[in-house]
Design a protein around this motif. Structure first.
Motif, PDB file in Angstrom:
ATOM      1  N   GLY A 247       0.800  -1.215   0.000  1.00 59.17           N
ATOM      2  CA  GLY A 247       0.000   0.000   0.000  1.00 59.17           C
ATOM      3  C   GLY A 247       0.836   1.269   0.000  1.00 59.17           C
ATOM      4  O   GLY A 247       0.285   2.365  -0.009  1.00 59.17           O
ATOM      5  N   GLU A 248       2.168   1.111   0.014  1.00 59.27           N
ATOM      6  CA  GLU A 248       3.030   2.283   0.014  1.00 59.27           C
ATOM      7  C   GLU A 248       2.977   2.990  -1.347  1.00 59.27           C
ATOM      8  O   GLU A 248       2.495   2.439  -2.326  1.00 59.27           O
ATOM      9  CB  GLU A 248       4.483   1.879   0.323  1.00 59.27           C
ATOM     10  CG  GLU A 248       4.701   1.400   1.741  1.00 59.27           C
ATOM     11  CD  GLU A 248       4.397  -0.076   1.956  1.00 59.27           C
ATOM     12  OE1 GLU A 248       4.562  -0.553   3.083  1.00 59.27           O
ATOM     13  OE2 GLU A 248       3.971  -0.752   0.997  1.00 59.27           O
ATOM     14  N   GLU A 249       3.531   4.203  -1.404  1.00 54.64           N
ATOM     15  CA  GLU A 249       3.571   4.983  -2.641  1.00 54.64           C
ATOM     16  C   GLU A 249       4.632   4.481  -3.617  1.00 54.64           C
ATOM     17  O   GLU A 249       4.480   4.626  -4.831  1.00 54.64           O
ATOM     18  CB  GLU A 249       3.900   6.456  -2.338  1.00 54.64           C
ATOM     19  CG  GLU A 249       2.886   7.171  -1.505  1.00 54.64           C
ATOM     20  CD  GLU A 249       3.371   8.557  -1.088  1.00 54.64           C
ATOM     21  OE1 GLU A 249       4.157   9.198  -1.843  1.00 54.64           O
ATOM     22  OE2 GLU A 249       2.975   9.005   0.005  1.00 54.64           O
ATOM     23  N   ARG A 250       5.713   3.954  -3.051  1.00 55.22           N
ATOM     24  CA  ARG A 250       6.838   3.557  -3.889  1.00 55.22           C
ATOM     25  C   ARG A 250       7.612   2.433  -3.223  1.00 55.22           C
ATOM     26  O   ARG A 250       7.442   2.158  -2.037  1.00 55.22           O
ATOM     27  CB  ARG A 250       7.775   4.744  -4.147  1.00 55.22           C
ATOM     28  CG  ARG A 250       8.452   5.254  -2.874  1.00 55.22           C
ATOM     29  CD  ARG A 250       9.258   6.504  -3.107  1.00 55.22           C
ATOM     30  NE  ARG A 250       9.900   6.935  -1.866  1.00 55.22           N
ATOM     31  CZ  ARG A 250      10.611   8.025  -1.741  1.00 55.22           C
ATOM     32  NH1 ARG A 250      10.789   8.826  -2.789  1.00 55.22           N
ATOM     33  NH2 ARG A 250      11.168   8.341  -0.596  1.00 55.22           N
ATOM     34  N   ALA A 251       8.451   1.795  -4.025  1.00 54.63           N
ATOM     35  CA  ALA A 251       9.373   0.778  -3.513  1.00 54.63           C
ATOM     36  C   ALA A 251      10.776   1.226  -3.886  1.00 54.63           C
ATOM     37  O   ALA A 251      10.979   2.008  -4.823  1.00 54.63           O
ATOM     38  CB  ALA A 251       9.063  -0.581  -4.119  1.00 54.63           C
ATOM     39  N   THR A 252      11.754   0.708  -3.151  1.00 57.30           N
ATOM     40  CA  THR A 252      13.148   0.997  -3.448  1.00 57.30           C
ATOM     41  C   THR A 252      13.958  -0.285  -3.287  1.00 57.30           C
ATOM     42  O   THR A 252      13.549  -1.207  -2.586  1.00 57.30           O
ATOM     43  CB  THR A 252      13.705   2.116  -2.540  1.00 57.30           C
ATOM     44  OG1 THR A 252      15.035   2.459  -2.956  1.00 57.30           O
ATOM     45  CG2 THR A 252      13.729   1.713  -1.083  1.00 57.30           C
ATOM     46  N   LEU A 253      15.081  -0.337  -3.963  1.00 58.85           N
ATOM     47  CA  LEU A 253      16.025  -1.436  -3.799  1.00 58.85           C
ATOM     48  C   LEU A 253      17.427  -0.927  -4.061  1.00 58.85           C
ATOM     49  O   LEU A 253      17.607   0.147  -4.657  1.00 58.85           O
ATOM     50  CB  LEU A 253      15.689  -2.622  -4.711  1.00 58.85           C
ATOM     51  CG  LEU A 253      15.704  -2.450  -6.226  1.00 58.85           C
ATOM     52  CD1 LEU A 253      17.113  -2.521  -6.807  1.00 58.85           C
ATOM     53  CD2 LEU A 253      14.857  -3.531  -6.861  1.00 58.85           C
ATOM     54  N   ALA A 254      18.407  -1.676  -3.599  1.00 59.95           N
ATOM     55  CA  ALA A 254      19.815  -1.334  -3.794  1.00 59.95           C
ATOM     56  C   ALA A 254      20.522  -2.507  -4.449  1.00 59.95           C
ATOM     57  O   ALA A 254      20.266  -3.662  -4.102  1.00 59.95           O
ATOM     58  CB  ALA A 254      20.477  -1.009  -2.452  1.00 59.95           C
ATOM     59  N   THR A 255      21.392  -2.213  -5.406  1.00 62.86           N
ATOM     60  CA  THR A 255      22.199  -3.250  -6.052  1.00 62.86           C
ATOM     61  C   THR A 255      23.641  -2.784  -6.132  1.00 62.86           C
ATOM     62  O   THR A 255      23.924  -1.594  -6.025  1.00 62.86           O
ATOM     63  CB  THR A 255      21.735  -3.556  -7.493  1.00 62.86           C
ATOM     64  OG1 THR A 255      22.051  -2.440  -8.327  1.00 62.86           O
ATOM     65  CG2 THR A 255      20.265  -3.868  -7.563  1.00 62.86           C
ATOM     66  N   GLY A 256      24.528  -3.733  -6.364  1.00 64.22           N
ATOM     67  CA  GLY A 256      25.905  -3.376  -6.635  1.00 64.22           C
ATOM     68  C   GLY A 256      25.959  -2.576  -7.925  1.00 64.22           C
ATOM     69  O   GLY A 256      25.117  -2.754  -8.816  1.00 64.22           O
ATOM     70  N   PRO A 257      26.939  -1.687  -8.053  1.00 67.90           N
ATOM     71  CA  PRO A 257      27.013  -0.799  -9.214  1.00 67.90           C
ATOM     72  C   PRO A 257      27.044  -1.515 -10.563  1.00 67.90           C
ATOM     73  O   PRO A 257      26.544  -0.974 -11.543  1.00 67.90           O
ATOM     74  CB  PRO A 257      28.295  -0.017  -8.988  1.00 67.90           C
ATOM     75  CG  PRO A 257      28.560  -0.110  -7.532  1.00 67.90           C
ATOM     76  CD  PRO A 257      27.996  -1.426  -7.088  1.00 67.90           C
ATOM     77  N   ASP A 258      27.606  -2.691 -10.630  1.00 63.43           N
ATOM     78  CA  ASP A 258      27.683  -3.406 -11.905  1.00 63.43           C
ATOM     79  C   ASP A 258      26.867  -4.696 -11.887  1.00 63.43           C
ATOM     80  O   ASP A 258      27.148  -5.619 -12.650  1.00 63.43           O
ATOM     81  CB  ASP A 258      29.156  -3.728 -12.227  1.00 63.43           C
ATOM     82  CG  ASP A 258      29.991  -2.467 -12.366  1.00 63.43           C
ATOM     83  OD1 ASP A 258      29.485  -1.507 -12.975  1.00 63.43           O
ATOM     84  OD2 ASP A 258      31.120  -2.431 -11.857  1.00 63.43           O
ATOM     85  N   ALA A 259      25.851  -4.754 -11.027  1.00 68.76           N
ATOM     86  CA  ALA A 259      25.057  -5.971 -10.887  1.00 68.76           C
ATOM     87  C   ALA A 259      24.363  -6.316 -12.204  1.00 68.76           C
ATOM     88  O   ALA A 259      23.784  -5.458 -12.866  1.00 68.76           O
ATOM     89  CB  ALA A 259      24.032  -5.805  -9.783  1.00 68.76           C
ATOM     90  N   ALA A 260      24.418  -7.583 -12.562  1.00 70.05           N
ATOM     91  CA  ALA A 260      23.788  -8.056 -13.795  1.00 70.05           C
ATOM     92  C   ALA A 260      22.278  -7.867 -13.761  1.00 70.05           C
ATOM     93  O   ALA A 260      21.633  -7.826 -14.809  1.00 70.05           O
ATOM     94  CB  ALA A 260      24.126  -9.525 -14.010  1.00 70.05           C
ATOM     95  N   ALA A 261      21.690  -7.736 -12.571  1.00 69.50           N
ATOM     96  CA  ALA A 261      20.232  -7.579 -12.445  1.00 69.50           C
ATOM     97  C   ALA A 261      19.749  -6.177 -12.795  1.00 69.50           C
ATOM     98  O   ALA A 261      18.552  -5.984 -13.021  1.00 69.50           O
ATOM     99  CB  ALA A 261      19.800  -7.922 -11.025  1.00 69.50           C
TER     100      ALA A 261
END
Length: 184
Positions: A133-147
């Motif tokens: 129900g939140e307004e947004r989601a966030t995530l963190a990845t390594g700078p060169d992550a294949a994802a």
């Protein structure tokens, strides 16, 4: 919900704690490491803390009773500035404001290698975010992550980079944001 004979189920923090050993095995398989290695031990430690966070939710993917993937995360508490600490380029003060119901952190999304590239990750992603129900989601990845290209194809946008903390896996992380609700 079922995709490619894989069923998806939703769990709270207490239920997730009961799945911890299976989560660790799935995590290790996703990365091709031994469940007893340091990377998996670090995951276990992070997960145990997150099970108790506000807004915690986990979606598990199972095939024939075997855990083949999962996604989980939590809601950022009101006034929590740590997630955005040091992000460059620096966003507006309004962007950084957390109300306790604004931002959900997608902390982990893991799929066993044999089930990767079969739609399981996307199904997990959409199932967990579709229930938020939140307004947004966030995530963190390594700078060169294949994802990163995968996340971008799912609608995430990179908003900046933060420095890693002592003991983190990466020295810096790219932060992504996705407006909710999710639509395909």
């Amino acid at each position: 919900m079922t995709i490619n004979n894989v069923s998806l189920t939703h769990h709270d923090g207490a239920e997730a704690a009961g799945l911890l050993d299976e989560l660790c095995d799935t995590y290790a398989d996703a990365y091709g490491v031994n469940p007893g290695e340091q990377k998996t031990a670090a995951f276990r430690h992070r997960a145990e803390k997150q099970f108790r966070r506000p807004g915690f939710a986990l979606v598990a993917a199972q095939d024939g009773g075997r855990l083949v993937g999962f996604v989980f995360g939590y809601t950022l508490p009101a006034g929590d500035a740590h997630w955005w600490g040091g992000v460059q380029p620096e966003p507006s003060a309004e962007f950084l404001e957390e109300t306790g119901s604004r931002t959900w952190v997608l902390s982990e999304i893991e799929v066993r290698r044999a089930w990767q590239s079969k739609g399981v990750g996307r199904a997990l992603h959409d199932a967990v975010l579709g229930a938020r129900g939140e307004e947004r989601a966030t995530l963190a990845t390594g700078p060169d992550a294949a994802a990163q290209p995968v996340y971008e194809s799912w609608g995430w946008r990179r908003v900046g980079r933060i420095p890693g903390d002592d003991g983190d896996y990466y020295s810096a992380y790219d932060l992504f944001v996705l407006e909710l609700p999710v639509s395909r």
